[in-house]
Each structure stands twice: as structure tokens, then as C-alpha cells.
Design a protein around this motif. Structure first.
Motif, PDB file in Angstrom:
ATOM      1  N   ALA A 217     -14.060  46.990 137.789  1.00  0.00           N
ATOM      2  CA  ALA A 217     -15.435  47.223 138.240  1.00  0.00           C
ATOM      3  C   ALA A 217     -16.184  48.149 137.281  1.00  0.00           C
ATOM      4  N   THR A 218     -15.523  49.206 136.843  1.00  0.00           N
ATOM      5  CA  THR A 218     -16.149  50.153 135.906  1.00  0.00           C
ATOM      6  C   THR A 218     -16.525  49.480 134.595  1.00  0.00           C
ATOM      7  N   ASN A 219     -15.731  48.490 134.191  1.00  0.00           N
ATOM      8  CA  ASN A 219     -15.948  47.800 132.913  1.00  0.00           C
ATOM      9  C   ASN A 219     -16.462  46.372 133.093  1.00  0.00           C
ATOM     10  N   ILE A 220     -17.029  46.042 134.238  1.00  0.00           N
ATOM     11  CA  ILE A 220     -17.391  44.661 134.562  1.00  0.00           C
ATOM     12  C   ILE A 220     -18.305  44.038 133.509  1.00  0.00           C
ATOM     13  N   ARG A 221     -19.167  44.834 132.892  1.00  0.00           N
ATOM     14  CA  ARG A 221     -20.098  44.293 131.896  1.00  0.00           C
ATOM     15  C   ARG A 221     -19.399  43.834 130.620  1.00  0.00           C
ATOM     16  N   SER A 222     -18.150  44.225 130.437  1.00  0.00           N
ATOM     17  CA  SER A 222     -17.434  43.823 129.222  1.00  0.00           C
ATOM     18  C   SER A 222     -16.765  42.450 129.364  1.00  0.00           C
ATOM     19  N   TYR A 223     -16.666  41.936 130.590  1.00  0.00           N
ATOM     20  CA  TYR A 223     -15.951  40.687 130.839  1.00  0.00           C
ATOM     21  C   TYR A 223     -16.853  39.460 130.740  1.00  0.00           C
ATOM     22  N   THR A 224     -16.315  38.426 130.105  1.00  0.00           N
ATOM     23  CA  THR A 224     -16.940  37.106 130.069  1.00  0.00           C
ATOM     24  C   THR A 224     -15.956  36.139 130.705  1.00  0.00           C
ATOM     25  N   LEU A 225     -16.459  35.319 131.614  1.00  0.00           N
ATOM     26  CA  LEU A 225     -15.623  34.378 132.355  1.00  0.00           C
ATOM     27  C   LEU A 225     -15.892  32.946 131.915  1.00  0.00           C
TER      28      LEU A 225
ATOM     29  N   LEU B 105     -12.924  29.195 138.179  1.00  0.00           N
ATOM     30  CA  LEU B 105     -12.618  30.168 137.141  1.00  0.00           C
ATOM     31  C   LEU B 105     -11.352  29.725 136.420  1.00  0.00           C
ATOM     32  N   VAL B 106     -11.456  29.485 135.107  1.00  0.00           N
ATOM     33  CA  VAL B 106     -10.294  28.997 134.349  1.00  0.00           C
ATOM     34  C   VAL B 106      -9.868  29.962 133.243  1.00  0.00           C
ATOM     35  N   GLY B 107     -10.602  31.056 133.072  1.00  0.00           N
ATOM     36  CA  GLY B 107     -10.210  32.031 132.063  1.00  0.00           C
ATOM     37  C   GLY B 107     -11.212  33.157 131.967  1.00  0.00           C
ATOM     38  N   TYR B 108     -10.788  34.211 131.268  1.00  0.00           N
ATOM     39  CA  TYR B 108     -11.713  35.306 130.976  1.00  0.00           C
ATOM     40  C   TYR B 108     -11.142  36.193 129.890  1.00  0.00           C
ATOM     41  N   SER B 109     -12.003  37.033 129.371  1.00  0.00           N
ATOM     42  CA  SER B 109     -11.616  38.045 128.399  1.00  0.00           C
ATOM     43  C   SER B 109     -12.669  39.136 128.418  1.00  0.00           C
ATOM     44  N   ALA B 110     -12.386  40.228 127.719  1.00  0.00           N
ATOM     45  CA  ALA B 110     -13.312  41.354 127.693  1.00  0.00           C
ATOM     46  C   ALA B 110     -13.545  41.817 126.265  1.00  0.00           C
ATOM     47  N   LEU B 111     -14.757  42.267 126.014  1.00  0.00           N
ATOM     48  CA  LEU B 111     -15.090  42.957 124.769  1.00  0.00           C
ATOM     49  C   LEU B 111     -15.238  44.426 125.135  1.00  0.00           C
ATOM     50  N   HIS B 112     -14.201  45.193 124.832  1.00  0.00           N
ATOM     51  CA  HIS B 112     -14.184  46.616 125.189  1.00  0.00           C
ATOM     52  C   HIS B 112     -14.620  47.437 123.982  1.00  0.00           C
ATOM     53  N   ILE B 113     -15.672  48.217 124.153  1.00  0.00           N
ATOM     54  CA  ILE B 113     -16.215  49.013 123.049  1.00  0.00           C
ATOM     55  C   ILE B 113     -15.502  50.359 123.001  1.00  0.00           C
TER      56      ILE B 113
ATOM     57  N   VAL C 155     -11.125  42.846 121.605  1.00  0.00           N
ATOM     58  CA  VAL C 155     -10.973  41.689 122.482  1.00  0.00           C
ATOM     59  C   VAL C 155      -9.690  41.933 123.259  1.00  0.00           C
ATOM     60  N   ARG C 156      -9.818  42.004 124.580  1.00  0.00           N
ATOM     61  CA  ARG C 156      -8.628  42.273 125.382  1.00  0.00           C
ATOM     62  C   ARG C 156      -8.645  41.457 126.675  1.00  0.00           C
ATOM     63  N   SER C 157      -7.499  41.444 127.313  1.00  0.00           N
ATOM     64  CA  SER C 157      -7.325  40.766 128.606  1.00  0.00           C
ATOM     65  C   SER C 157      -7.683  39.282 128.552  1.00  0.00           C
ATOM     66  N   LEU C 158      -7.343  38.613 127.468  1.00  0.00           N
ATOM     67  CA  LEU C 158      -7.622  37.175 127.346  1.00  0.00           C
ATOM     68  C   LEU C 158      -6.612  36.395 128.178  1.00  0.00           C
ATOM     69  N   ILE C 159      -7.116  35.667 129.156  1.00  0.00           N
ATOM     70  CA  ILE C 159      -6.262  34.879 130.041  1.00  0.00           C
ATOM     71  C   ILE C 159      -6.906  33.520 130.281  1.00  0.00           C
ATOM     72  N   ILE C 160      -6.080  32.485 130.199  1.00  0.00           N
ATOM     73  CA  ILE C 160      -6.513  31.113 130.488  1.00  0.00           C
ATOM     74  C   ILE C 160      -5.546  30.544 131.525  1.00  0.00           C
TER      75      ILE C 160
ATOM     76  N   VAL D  97     -13.953  44.217 115.129  1.00  0.00           N
ATOM     77  CA  VAL D  97     -13.405  43.854 116.435  1.00  0.00           C
ATOM     78  C   VAL D  97     -11.911  43.627 116.238  1.00  0.00           C
ATOM     79  N   PHE D  98     -11.106  44.358 116.987  1.00  0.00           N
ATOM     80  CA  PHE D  98      -9.659  44.190 116.853  1.00  0.00           C
ATOM     81  C   PHE D  98      -9.067  43.618 118.128  1.00  0.00           C
ATOM     82  N   THR D  99      -7.817  43.222 118.026  1.00  0.00           N
ATOM     83  CA  THR D  99      -7.056  42.789 119.180  1.00  0.00           C
ATOM     84  C   THR D  99      -5.597  43.137 118.960  1.00  0.00           C
ATOM     85  N   LEU D 100      -4.877  43.323 120.045  1.00  0.00           N
ATOM     86  CA  LEU D 100      -3.422  43.432 120.036  1.00  0.00           C
ATOM     87  C   LEU D 100      -2.918  42.210 120.786  1.00  0.00           C
TER      88      LEU D 100
END
Length: 152
Positions: free
Chosen positions: A37-45, A52-60, A68-73, A102-105
Motif C-alpha cells: 500500500a505504501t508503494n502502490i504507485r510503483s506497481y504496474t499490473l 490479473l496475470v502479472g505485475y512488477s514494480a519500479l522502486h525508486i 525493477v522488482r517483484s516481477l511475477i507472471i 535501472v537495476f534488478t536482482l
């Protein structure tokens, strides 16, 4: 047809249901409803119709650095280009915000390399990433994730 939309607070329950198995296996870090909820604006669905078939977040992390985090399909939708579409949406957002890196792990190195990311040493990641997120992981400190970076 797949559509991409910014997340809304009333979608948190559906997001948590979608990611549950990946959290249990240790592939994705758990996030509480409050943290989402605190980071809701960072998520794209990603939606297929109303589903709903996937989402990820752009965390600044800093003025010039995001993740790019929390990528799920959804399992049955993998391999259809939805993940690539989500990452492209996040990279467009990063560019519009004038973020320089923009990084990712990830465990999916080739997936991100195909989108223009390049492998880097984890030591180049900001310390706050390690202490804020990685320390919560059941694999910490022995981590097999690969760090990659993209320059929009």
C-alpha cells in the motif's frame, strides 16, 4: 489482449494471491499489505481482460536510480511476452522520470539481457538495497541472484 495499468489499493489481495507460491519458494521477497500500500504507485499490473496475470514494480532508490522488482507472471501465462511488456512499461516510466539507471536482482539473467540489461557486480548496488530488502530473504547472505543494470 494484454493491458497494463497502474495498481490500485483494492487490488492488493489479488496481487498477494498471485505471488504467494513464488514467495514460499524464496524466488520473490514477501511484502506486507501495508508495504505494498505504501508503494502502490510503483506497481504496474498486467491484465488479460479482467484477469490479473502479472505485475512488477519500479522502486525508486535515488534521483538517478530505480529498481525493477517483484516481477511475477501467472504460471499459465508465462512465455507470452507479458513479463517483457511489464518491464518495458517500467522502463518507459523510468525514462519519463529521467532516471539514469535501472537495476534488478534476478535469477532470470537472459530474460533481462534480452531487454537490454547488462550484468554488474552486486557490490555496485546501493547499500540500502542490501539492508532494506536482501536481509529479509531466506537465502541471505548466500544469494544466487544476479545484478543487472539498464540505462534508459
Amino acid at each position: 489482449m494484454i493491458t497494463y495499468k497502474k495498481a490500485k489499493l483494492n487490488q492488493i489481495c489479488s496481487m498477494q494471491t498471485l505471488v504467494k507460491k513464488e514467495i514460499e519458494s524464496g524466488i520473490i521477497l514477501p511484502r506486507s499489505d501495508d508495504e505494498i500500500a505504501t508503494n502502490i504507485r510503483s506497481y504496474t499490473l498486467a491484465f488479460n481482460g479482467d484477469e490479473l496475470v502479472g505485475y512488477s514494480a519500479l522502486h525508486i532508490h535515488a534521483p538517478n536510480l530505480a529498481e525493477v522488482r517483484s516481477l511475477i507472471i501467472k504460471n499459465s501465462c508465462r512465455g507470452l511476452g507479458i513479463g517483457s511488456g511489464l518491464v518495458r512499461e517500467l522502463l518507459k516510466e523510468a525514462k519519463s522520470l529521467e532516471i539514469k539507471q535501472v537495476f534488478t536482482l534476478t535469477y532470470q539473467k537472459s530474460f533481462f539481457e534480452n531487454l537490454g540489461f547488462e550484468e554488474i557486480s552486486k557490490e555496485k548496488l546501493p547499500a540500502q538495497k542490501i539492508w532494506a530488502d536482501c536481509i529479509k530473504c531466506k537465502h541471505f547472505p548466500v544469494c544466487n541472484e544476479i545484478a543487472l543494470i539498464y540505462y534508459p
